[in-house]
Motif scaffolding. Structure first.
Motif, short mmCIF file in Angstrom:
data_model
loop_
_atom_site.label_atom_id
_atom_site.label_comp_id
_atom_site.label_asym_id
_atom_site.label_seq_id
_atom_site.Cartn_x
_atom_site.Cartn_y
_atom_site.Cartn_z
N VAL B 89 0.85 -1.19 0.00
CA VAL B 89 0.00 0.00 0.00
C VAL B 89 0.89 1.24 0.00
CG1 VAL B 89 -1.66 1.30 1.41
CG2 VAL B 89 -1.92 -1.17 1.18
N GLY B 90 0.40 2.30 -0.62
CA GLY B 90 1.11 3.59 -0.59
C GLY B 90 1.81 3.87 -1.91
N GLY B 91 2.38 5.07 -2.00
CA GLY B 91 3.15 5.45 -3.18
C GLY B 91 2.34 5.99 -4.34
N GLN B 92 1.02 6.24 -4.11
CA GLN B 92 0.24 6.81 -5.22
C GLN B 92 0.87 8.14 -5.64
OE1 GLN B 92 -4.11 6.94 -5.34
NE2 GLN B 92 -4.13 5.39 -3.73
N GLY B 93 1.02 8.33 -6.93
CA GLY B 93 1.61 9.57 -7.44
C GLY B 93 3.12 9.55 -7.49
N SER B 94 3.74 8.44 -7.06
CA SER B 94 5.21 8.41 -6.98
C SER B 94 5.88 7.84 -8.24
CB SER B 94 5.65 7.58 -5.78
OG SER B 94 5.48 6.19 -6.06
#
Lengths: 426, 215
Positions: B89-94
């Motif tokens: 989970v996480g890192g959206q836009g990265s």
């Protein structure tokens, strides 16, 4: 009398007790093999070596043979920091010590996603189903009754060279190009199996699934399935090793090896791709724009100098043989060029027969080293005219975050002491 | 004479072709037609259009407990990963960053793949031990953890294919070859060669005392 029974005589300077001591004896032999002063090496040994005098072991002690103990460094190696667990990891083929185009089965690289499955072949089945007229399930015995072929192809992980996208990282030929092997495979064309079941008109895609603890799945188009896709049960004359998918694996020649599903248990025919985790989360090539290439199947032309390499030392000025490998997932290699000045000037190296499509191809080139620091590299060209790119050309096209499909020219710096280092040049 | 010779020839041809054409009832067939139940037992794959999704349902609320019990030891309580196990989970836009964070929620184009993969391969070392309801619930939990669906969204065979993932349009067809074409340069190709990277200076190569430096 054999050399194990204590009846042998010691060489000058070593008494019988120390030879019997075992460890000391082995140490002494290793030292002799590593060589002392150059002058000593040139002389024919004054003494008769023990192997010329006493009997070696007979034919019963080694029913399945192993390499000489002096070749103990020719093994697969892992890079521990790459992954969290060895069951989902990769080891590397020891290319800098291998010859010819066939990779010995015991050192063929392995990449597993759920450990190495150990399958009882009598309990293994291959199921063909989906958009076919007649689904069929095969035993291993059934598959071996079908028309078979022997074919030589390489298998290369899409991530071969992946650690080098951001810069020269790993100082070893084994580590920068060792996720590859080439073997003679025996098995059945996938086409034969699909034709026996009869394809429905809307059959467009195929899914292959493994029987290991990751149940690995990959989609590929029906055109590949009917072209050279292959279901192999043997490798270099013997049954597949467990690490290569025993008792049965798929081979999609020339394509990233993750698709050559090991421990193959199921082939499903469909009308669209499945977008499995291994063709979305992994094995896609992320670009600087944030977009990623998908379905990047073919392994493009590539090459590497396997001698000299960082694992070796060029031991003084003089004549040597440059050794290397070239390959292309699009077909045959037609040319390999070498540079000794970091890419300013190139010469063409002769290729060794056989030059087979989608197989490793050998090149050798006599080289006189004058003892100065040189930057050497190889560049492969395949039958489609594709030229192996420089790392700069690849980064211009795809940035540095692709992970996969790094087929850039590999450059070795040979310094004036003869040490070899993996470097990147611009 | 002629007749019997023809007969012999026909017999030889038949002997060669027979094993791979029609067999008489007495002969051992190659391959067997499986039953529908046999196929169903193995056919667990799921496609983005929902084909292959089994009956069942789950929500993030239901999934949280199962996730904490069966997955968090490796993937972290919030999917952020423990140690070097993969983050989920996480890192959206990265994805355009110098060091992108590729996770289920930032990178995967289809929610159906989450169900498919967890069902076939996770938890690592105890594959295919979850019920379909549990897989639906964990899928919901992971997607809700990064705001893709709400906490009480019911994930099932109808709703899962309709979830639009943040990176749904993040993939393009392979355009390779994508590097310069044409006859390569052989002489005076570059004016100056600069070494831009030394593997020895990075120092991450595994040390191996058994590995000799000489050949």
């Amino acid at each position: 009398m054999t050399k194990e029974d204590g009846g042998r005589r010691g060489r000058a300077g070593l008494d019988r007790r120390s030879l019997l001591g075992g460890a000391a004896g082995v140490g002494g032999t290793l030292l002799a093999a590593a060589g002392g002063a150059r002058a000593e090496e040139a002389a024919i040994p004054a003494e008769l070596p023990e192997w010329s005098r006493y009997l070696g072991p007979g034919v019963d002690d080694e029913p399945y043979g192993k390499p000489s103990k002096y070749e103990a460094h020719v093994i697969r190696r892992n890079v521990e920091w790459l992954t969290a667990s060895t069951e989902s990891s990769v080891n590397f083929t020891p290319l800098p010590w291998l010859n010819g185009i066939i990779t010995p089965n015991g050192v063929f690289f392995e990449r597993h996603h759920g450990g190495r499955a150990e399958i009882d072949p009598t309990k293994h089945r291959l199921l063909i189903h989906g958009l076919v007229e007649k689904p069929l399930v095969y035993t291993m015995e059934d598959i071996k009754r079908l028309p078979c072929e022997d074919r030589i192809w390489f298998l290369e992980c899409a991530a071969n060279g992946g650690m080098e996208w951001r810069g020269a990282q790993l100082n070893g030929c084994q580590y920068v190009r060792g996720m590859i092997g080439c073997a003679q495979w025996t098995g059945v064309r996938l086409k034969t199996l699909l034709e026996r079941s009869g394809l429905k008109p809307n059959a467009k895609w195929v899914l292959a699934e493994g029987a290991d603890a990751s149940a690995l799945t990959r989609s590929f188009p029906i055109e590949k399935a009917l072209d050279d896709a292959f279901v192999a049960y043997a490798q270099n004359g013997e049954a597949l090793r467990p690490g290569q998918g025993y008792p049965l694996r798929l081979i999609l020649p020339g394509w990233e090896a993750n698709m050559s599903v090991k421990w193959l248990r199921r082939i499903e025919v469909g009308d669209a791709p499945w977008y499995t985790r291994w063709e979305t989360s992994k094995y896609t090539d992320l670009l600087p724009s944030g977009k990623a290439y998908k379905f990047t199947w073919v392994q493009e032309a590539n090459s590497v100098i396997t001698w000299p390499a960082p694992e070796h030392k060029v031991d003084g000025p003089g004549q040597y043989m440059i050794r290397g490998l070239a390959w292309s997932g699009r077909g045959r290699i037609v040319r390999v060029d070498l540079t000794f000045d970091g890419g300013k000037n190139w010469v063409t190296a002769p290729l060794q027969e056989p030059i087979l499509p989608k197989a490793l191809t050998r090149f050798y080139y006599p080289w006189r080293w004058d003892g100065s620091s040189v930057i050497i590299a190889s560049r492969a060209i395949d039958e489609t005219g594709y030229v192996q790119p420089t790392i700069t050309q690849l980064r211009n096209a795809r940035g540095r975050n692709s992970i996969y499909h790094n087929n850039a020219i590999i450059t070795w710096l040979v310094n004036s002491s003869g040490e070899v280092e993996n470097v990147q040049v611009a | 004479m002629f007749k019997s010779r023809d007969f012999l020839l026909a017999g030889a041809v038949a002997a060669v072709l027979l094993p791979f054409t029609a067999l008489s009832a007495a002969e051992k067939p190659i391959g067997r037609v499986p039953t529908a139940e046999e196929i169903a037992r193995w056919d667990i794959d799921v496609r983005p259009d929902g084909l292959g999704l089994p009956p069942g349902r789950g929500t993030a609320k239901e999934g949280e407990e199962i996730y904490l019990a069966r997955c968090a030891s490796c993937h972290g309580e919030f999917g952020e990963a423990v140690g070097r196990w993969p983050p989920l989970v996480g890192g959206q836009g990265s994805l355009t960053w110098d060091e992108p964070i590729k996770t289920v929620t930032s990178y995967w184009p289809y929610a159906t793949t989450v169900f498919d993969y967890i069902k076939r391969a996770m938890p690592f070392g105890d594959a295919q031990s979850l019920t379909d309801d549990e897989v639906y619930a964990i899928t919901a939990f992971l997607l809700a953890s990064d705001g893709i669906i709400s906490e009480d969204f019911v994930v099932d065979a109808q709703s899962l294919p309709k979830i639009v993932m943040p990176n749904a349009d993040g993939f393009v067809e392979d355009p390779r070859p994508d590097v310069p074409k044409g006859e390569p340069c052989m002489k005076d190709c570059v004016a100056e060669v600069t070494i831009i990277g030394h593997a020895r200076k990075i120092g991450v190569t595994p040390e191996d005392k058994a590995r000799p430096v000489t050949d």
